[in-house]
Motif scaffolding. Sequence first.
Motif, PDB file in Angstrom:
ATOM      1  N   THR A 132       0.852  -1.189   0.000  1.00 48.71           N
ATOM      2  CA  THR A 132       0.000   0.000   0.000  1.00 48.71           C
ATOM      3  C   THR A 132       0.889   1.242   0.000  1.00 48.71           C
ATOM      4  OG1 THR A 132      -0.101   0.204   2.424  1.00 48.71           O
ATOM      5  CG2 THR A 132      -1.735  -1.228   1.356  1.00 48.71           C
ATOM      6  N   LEU A 133       0.307   2.331  -0.459  1.00 47.14           N
ATOM      7  CA  LEU A 133       1.064   3.580  -0.517  1.00 47.14           C
ATOM      8  C   LEU A 133       1.467   4.036   0.879  1.00 47.14           C
ATOM      9  CD1 LEU A 133       2.168   5.866  -2.258  1.00 47.14           C
ATOM     10  CD2 LEU A 133      -0.072   6.995  -2.089  1.00 47.14           C
ATOM     11  N   ILE A 134       0.614   3.784   1.883  1.00 48.36           N
ATOM     12  CA  ILE A 134       0.930   4.184   3.255  1.00 48.36           C
ATOM     13  C   ILE A 134       2.198   3.489   3.741  1.00 48.36           C
ATOM     14  CG2 ILE A 134       0.163   4.064   5.662  1.00 48.36           C
ATOM     15  CD1 ILE A 134      -1.231   6.216   4.085  1.00 48.36           C
ATOM     16  N   VAL A 135       2.310   2.179   3.485  1.00 49.23           N
ATOM     17  CA  VAL A 135       3.497   1.427   3.909  1.00 49.23           C
ATOM     18  C   VAL A 135       4.741   1.967   3.207  1.00 49.23           C
ATOM     19  CG1 VAL A 135       4.624  -0.836   3.920  1.00 49.23           C
ATOM     20  CG2 VAL A 135       2.193  -0.651   4.476  1.00 49.23           C
ATOM     21  N   LEU A 136       4.613   2.260   1.912  1.00 55.02           N
ATOM     22  CA  LEU A 136       5.755   2.811   1.167  1.00 55.02           C
ATOM     23  C   LEU A 136       6.219   4.135   1.771  1.00 55.02           C
ATOM     24  CD1 LEU A 136       5.055   2.217  -2.635  1.00 55.02           C
ATOM     25  CD2 LEU A 136       6.390   0.834  -1.051  1.00 55.02           C
ATOM     26  N   ILE A 137       5.280   5.001   2.089  1.00 57.24           N
ATOM     27  CA  ILE A 137       5.645   6.316   2.622  1.00 57.24           C
ATOM     28  C   ILE A 137       6.251   6.187   4.024  1.00 57.24           C
ATOM     29  CG2 ILE A 137       4.707   8.526   3.413  1.00 57.24           C
ATOM     30  CD1 ILE A 137       2.874   8.504   0.986  1.00 57.24           C
TER      31      ILE A 137
END
Length: 500
Positions: A132-137
């Motif tokens: 997910t984008l949250i994990v990447l950020i």
Amino acid sequence: MAGGAFTSTGGETHFEAKITFTVIISCIMAATGGLMFGYDIGISGGVTSMPSFLEKFFPEVYKSTQVHGIESNYCKYDNQYLQMFTSSLYLAALVATMFASSVTRKLGRKQTMLAAGLFFIIGTMLNAVGNTLIVLIVGRIILGCGVGFANQAVPVFLSEIAPTRIRGALNIMFQLNITIGILIANLVNYFTAKIEGGYGWRISIALSGVPAAMLTIGALVVYDTPNSLIERGQEAKGLAVLKKIRGVDNVDAEFEDILKACKVAKQVKNPFRNLLKRHNRPPLIIAICMQVFQQFTGINAIMFYAPVLFNTLGFKSDASLYSAVITGAVNVLSTLVSVYFVDKAGRRMLLLEACVQMFVSQMIIAVVLGLKVQDYSQDLSKGFAMLVVIMVCTFVASFAWSWGPLGWLIPSETFPLEARSAGQSVTVFVNMLFTFIIAQAFLSMMCHMKYGIFLFFSAWVLVMGLFTIFLIPETKNIPIEDMNEKVWGQHWFWKSYMDD
């Protein structure tokens, strides 16, 4: 030259020292912090141009890049979330560096580099497995903490451990490793982009673990600097390390120089408040301005988004990554030019020559784009496309032997010991702040300003040149603890700040 003595000619002072194996290995190991930083810069730009990555995390951008005519050539990558993926690291780094200052001062340069390595490893693991984008950020925020700690400790470590006469060359190993990291990342992206199955971007990110592990291991095996050891009260150990890294037994003159600086440093209770004292303002102003100028050359905009930029110019995906590899190679080779000349020709000559070269190359890029690349069509022939690539390489070359390495070298060598950790924190903070601003704004700026963005950066280059002529002094061959007396105290403008 007598043992333990020093020579002084024409304002240049040399303590007796050999170029020892210990110093070279220590500098190589420490400079891998730059390798990690550079690899991330290169990976960010390459991954964000891979269709599989965009389709998974940024479907709107993916659609605009696949269907011709939906978006302007200048606006197809304009997405705040995409920019946040890149720039979140730098926002985290500017916060982390303020904490890193205290760690560097109280625990030493070595422990700060170790912490940076551990941050890098954890952040890489999260980014490599994230869905997910949250994990990447979140992963990039942790990587940003590593960047903040590494960029705080490594340049100071290199400047303190290096012999005076080759301090510039050894310090530039940090920037050299940044450029090598960018080149390796571009090569990795070139091959992983060809992998079928849509997971090539994960391999690109996972390989960040290699430089992260190198920095962690390096931090475990190197000696801390004599300056840091003595500042923390370990005088006997500091003297022993000084003898080992200098390769001579009689280091009395340099040891006394460090002791004197440490005596002053111990009287400072609040390093950041001390930075505002009148005699610390010259290096502080220079450090801040050099970081702002370094980012407003436009270099990170080009290196972050080189594949995206070349796609905008009409290159296919493979061709754009190939062009980014070329610019990465130019970056590395040109940094080697700086390694050779910085302690011979000096800092000012490299800065001034580069201003001329960067200004001319960006003006040519602006003219070509203005004439040939329109919003929804582009008439960029093969010849003009090659001209743009050549001018980008010319720009990158001039930056790589000047404002790139010297933006880190000059601040790390000009602050007095009592202000060095705090000064380096401010240096990294400002650098990361403006890196964040450029990373977050560049694609939107390109969308709205179009070719004018290169005119914007070239105007800043003109300002940089004038600033260098009048306000940046020469620091080559000056001992690191003698800058106030021999550099700032002799400068036509800054000497008035030395009266306290």
